[in-house]
Design a protein around this motif. Sequence first.
Motif, mmCIF file in Angstrom:
data_model
loop_
_atom_site.group_PDB
_atom_site.id
_atom_site.type_symbol
_atom_site.label_atom_id
_atom_site.label_comp_id
_atom_site.label_asym_id
_atom_site.label_seq_id
_atom_site.Cartn_x
_atom_site.Cartn_y
_atom_site.Cartn_z
ATOM 1 N N ILE A 221 45.874 -17.637 46.745
ATOM 2 C CA ILE A 221 45.707 -17.024 45.015
ATOM 3 C C ILE A 221 44.493 -16.751 44.203
ATOM 4 O O ILE A 221 45.169 -16.245 43.942
ATOM 5 N N TRP A 222 43.485 -16.252 45.179
ATOM 6 C CA TRP A 222 42.199 -15.665 44.064
ATOM 7 C C TRP A 222 42.874 -14.442 44.946
ATOM 8 O O TRP A 222 40.929 -14.047 44.568
ATOM 9 N N ASP A 223 42.586 -13.768 45.832
ATOM 10 C CA ASP A 223 42.668 -12.480 46.279
ATOM 11 C C ASP A 223 44.772 -11.603 46.579
ATOM 12 O O ASP A 223 45.295 -12.328 45.823
ATOM 13 N N HIS A 224 44.064 -10.805 47.261
ATOM 14 C CA HIS A 224 45.663 -10.166 47.316
ATOM 15 C C HIS A 224 46.383 -10.455 48.240
ATOM 16 O O HIS A 224 47.112 -10.163 48.725
ATOM 17 N N THR A 225 45.720 -11.480 49.451
ATOM 18 C CA THR A 225 46.487 -11.744 50.407
ATOM 19 C C THR A 225 47.863 -11.911 50.694
ATOM 20 O O THR A 225 48.480 -11.859 50.970
ATOM 21 N N LEU A 226 48.779 -13.634 49.285
ATOM 22 C CA LEU A 226 49.765 -13.554 48.572
ATOM 23 C C LEU A 226 50.268 -12.068 48.238
ATOM 24 O O LEU A 226 51.389 -12.362 48.949
ATOM 25 N N TYR A 227 49.742 -11.633 47.489
ATOM 26 C CA TYR A 227 50.395 -10.841 47.559
ATOM 27 C C TYR A 227 51.164 -9.920 48.460
ATOM 28 O O TYR A 227 52.395 -9.364 48.030
ATOM 29 N N ARG A 228 50.159 -8.854 48.942
ATOM 30 C CA ARG A 228 50.357 -8.570 50.704
ATOM 31 C C ARG A 228 51.499 -8.919 51.339
ATOM 32 O O ARG A 228 52.522 -8.232 51.461
ATOM 33 N N LYS B 26 64.918 -14.804 59.675
ATOM 34 C CA LYS B 26 63.840 -14.402 59.753
ATOM 35 C C LYS B 26 63.157 -15.572 59.472
ATOM 36 O O LYS B 26 63.299 -16.027 58.618
ATOM 37 N N VAL B 27 61.879 -15.645 60.136
ATOM 38 C CA VAL B 27 60.830 -16.621 59.951
ATOM 39 C C VAL B 27 59.030 -16.171 59.503
ATOM 40 O O VAL B 27 58.699 -15.192 59.983
ATOM 41 N N TYR B 28 59.052 -16.465 58.736
ATOM 42 C CA TYR B 28 57.516 -16.092 58.361
ATOM 43 C C TYR B 28 56.619 -16.982 57.302
ATOM 44 O O TYR B 28 56.805 -18.861 56.763
ATOM 45 N N CYS B 29 55.725 -17.908 58.538
ATOM 46 C CA CYS B 29 54.260 -18.603 57.823
ATOM 47 C C CYS B 29 53.201 -18.127 56.979
ATOM 48 O O CYS B 29 52.774 -16.891 57.469
ATOM 49 N N LEU B 30 53.121 -19.017 55.772
ATOM 50 C CA LEU B 30 51.747 -18.481 54.843
ATOM 51 C C LEU B 30 50.566 -19.742 55.162
ATOM 52 O O LEU B 30 50.860 -20.966 55.258
ATOM 53 N N ILE B 31 49.688 -19.332 55.489
ATOM 54 C CA ILE B 31 48.501 -20.612 55.836
ATOM 55 C C ILE B 31 47.703 -20.544 54.993
ATOM 56 O O ILE B 31 47.646 -19.432 54.620
ATOM 57 N N HIS B 32 48.052 -21.311 54.033
ATOM 58 C CA HIS B 32 47.219 -20.362 52.492
ATOM 59 C C HIS B 32 46.675 -21.631 51.976
ATOM 60 O O HIS B 32 46.046 -22.744 53.258
ATOM 61 N N LYS B 33 45.582 -21.179 51.349
ATOM 62 C CA LYS B 33 44.167 -21.698 50.886
ATOM 63 C C LYS B 33 43.225 -21.280 52.113
ATOM 64 O O LYS B 33 42.099 -22.113 52.459
ATOM 65 N N ILE B 34 43.481 -20.204 52.754
ATOM 66 C CA ILE B 34 42.275 -19.017 52.971
ATOM 67 C C ILE B 34 40.973 -18.981 52.430
ATOM 68 O O ILE B 34 39.863 -18.908 53.311
ATOM 69 N N ASP B 35 41.455 -19.066 51.415
ATOM 70 C CA ASP B 35 39.669 -18.921 50.718
ATOM 71 C C ASP B 35 39.175 -20.232 51.072
ATOM 72 O O ASP B 35 37.694 -20.294 50.643
ATOM 73 N N LYS B 36 38.981 -21.414 51.575
ATOM 74 C CA LYS B 36 38.695 -22.418 51.883
ATOM 75 C C LYS B 36 37.589 -22.535 53.359
ATOM 76 O O LYS B 36 37.319 -23.197 53.351
ATOM 77 N N VAL B 37 37.936 -21.559 53.580
ATOM 78 C CA VAL B 37 37.736 -21.130 55.236
ATOM 79 C C VAL B 37 36.469 -20.191 55.247
ATOM 80 O O VAL B 37 36.496 -18.840 53.997
#
Length: 254
Positions: free
Chosen positions: A113-120, A70-81
């Motif tokens: 890392i600044w909200d719940h998105t990574l945990y989710r 299975k493949v998952y992609c994290l579009i990280h540092k979304i807080d910068k947007v």
Amino acid sequence: FMGELNLNIWDCGGQHKYLDNYLGEEKENIFGNVEVLIYVFDLETNNREGEYTLYDECLQGLETFSPDAKVYCLIHKIDKVPDDQREPTVESYRRALAKRSDRFQPGVYGTSIWDHTLYRAWSQIVYTLVPNMAIIKKHLYNFCRLTDATEVVLFERSTFLVVCCSSFGGDDEDAINEKYMSVSQVIKMYRNMCRQNQSAFRSVQVRNKHYTMFIEPFTKSTYILVITVDPEIEPAVTKANIEAARNHFIKLAD
């Protein structure tokens, strides 16, 4: 049901001095026997096409050595947007990755890392790895119904990631996820405080005029959260129900 699930996590750095090794002589070692590949895209990159190229090479390694991964992609540092651009940004990646991922069709999440998105994102990834999840959800629903609980949640014992949940409340899915992630964060902070004071964390019980909440050790790899709103249900009864259900859920692993 999770006791035999052992995860070997390889954190492969993205620096170019390592990538040549991953994609060269170590390719079979890195991409062999993979269940899940999590690829992290950095939104601050100046070379998006370069990242896509590296992603393509990783999928080629999976195609050769672990075609069922299975493949998952994290579009990280979304807080910068900016807030109003976050979902369109993730959707842009989702469309581009769907076109180049062929059979793998990755799950794509915007994270920070600044909200719940990574945990989710991690919760949803772990959810897909748990064997017999449909059976577990069915039994959890039955427990919730038979005990007149409003909500029941299973958390992984070490990380307090949400494994699965059952609810008879009126909240929508996003609100439920936010609530459980907040509970998880509070419990982890409280557990750390217990450790700092050389005390063992075991369980939590909260009772007020609105609800009664229990967080109890369940199977050897999970904690259970149970919420009741009926004031006539005595806490001792709910704890007895949890104890009775524990043995049943342990048998699901057999």
